[in-house]
Write a protein that holds these residues in place. Structure first.
Motif, short mmCIF file in Angstrom:
data_model
loop_
_atom_site.label_atom_id
_atom_site.label_comp_id
_atom_site.label_asym_id
_atom_site.label_seq_id
_atom_site.Cartn_x
_atom_site.Cartn_y
_atom_site.Cartn_z
N CYS A 93 8.58 -7.42 -10.24
CA CYS A 93 9.01 -6.12 -10.73
C CYS A 93 8.73 -4.97 -9.76
N TRP A 94 7.83 -5.16 -8.81
CA TRP A 94 7.49 -4.10 -7.88
C TRP A 94 8.42 -4.04 -6.67
N ARG B 73 -6.59 0.62 -4.89
CA ARG B 73 -6.28 1.60 -5.93
C ARG B 73 -7.25 2.78 -5.85
N HIS C 240 -0.13 -3.79 -8.49
CA HIS C 240 0.49 -5.12 -8.38
C HIS C 240 -0.09 -5.90 -7.21
N ARG D 91 5.05 2.08 -3.70
CA ARG D 91 4.28 1.47 -4.77
C ARG D 91 2.80 1.79 -4.55
N HIS D 92 2.13 2.14 -5.62
CA HIS D 92 0.71 2.47 -5.56
C HIS D 92 -0.09 1.19 -5.33
#
Length: 141
Positions: free
Chosen positions: A12-13, A89, A27, A22-23
């Motif tokens: 999905c990313w 993150r 994921h 994307r962060h």
């Protein structure tokens, strides 16, 4: 056909076209290695895994970095050499992710994720990087 029944569902990313930010740490974590060192390490891990390394993104701008996508929460467990960045993150760690097909410049896949290899093995990446940096593996042949 439902995507979840597809033999090779796309994570999905990964965007359907172009590229998207994307962060890191959601994921995947990412390990960024720039320049010739990044090229060397990607070559070594591709050779070692018989071209089943997991997701490696190549950026064609600036210092031409390689982004090795590893399981979330694993990049911070290692003490990476100077010049190698663990993107995890926290506030501003984002990674550009290209689509699997189509025009994605300035990003492309050096190695795509697969159902069998959804991530680069963090321990193997660290081991090969350490060997390249220490001179235990010579320059790309």
């Amino acid at each position: 056909m439902e995507p979840k029944n597809s033999p090779n569902p796309v994570p999905c990313w990964i965007p359907a076209s172009g590229h998207a930010l994307r962060h890191a740490g959601i994921h995947f974590d990412a390990v960024r290695i720039s320049g010739v060192l990044g090229e060397q390490v990607s070559y070594e891990i591709m050779q070692f895994t018989d071209f089943q390394a997991g997701p490696i993104i190549r950026s064609w701008i600036g210092m031409r970095s390689m982004y090795f996508l590893v399981p979330p929460g694993t990049a911070s467990a290692y003490r990476w050499p100077a010049g190698v960045d663990a993107l995890v993150r926290k506030g501003s760690d984002f990674v550009g992710v290209p689509a699997l097909r189509g025009l994605t410049y300035p990003l492309d896949w050096r190695s795509e994720p697969t159902a069998e290899d959804p991530f680069v093995d963090t321990a193997l990446l660290f081991e090969l990087l350490t060997k390249v940096v220490s001179g235990g593996i010579s320059a790309v042949r």
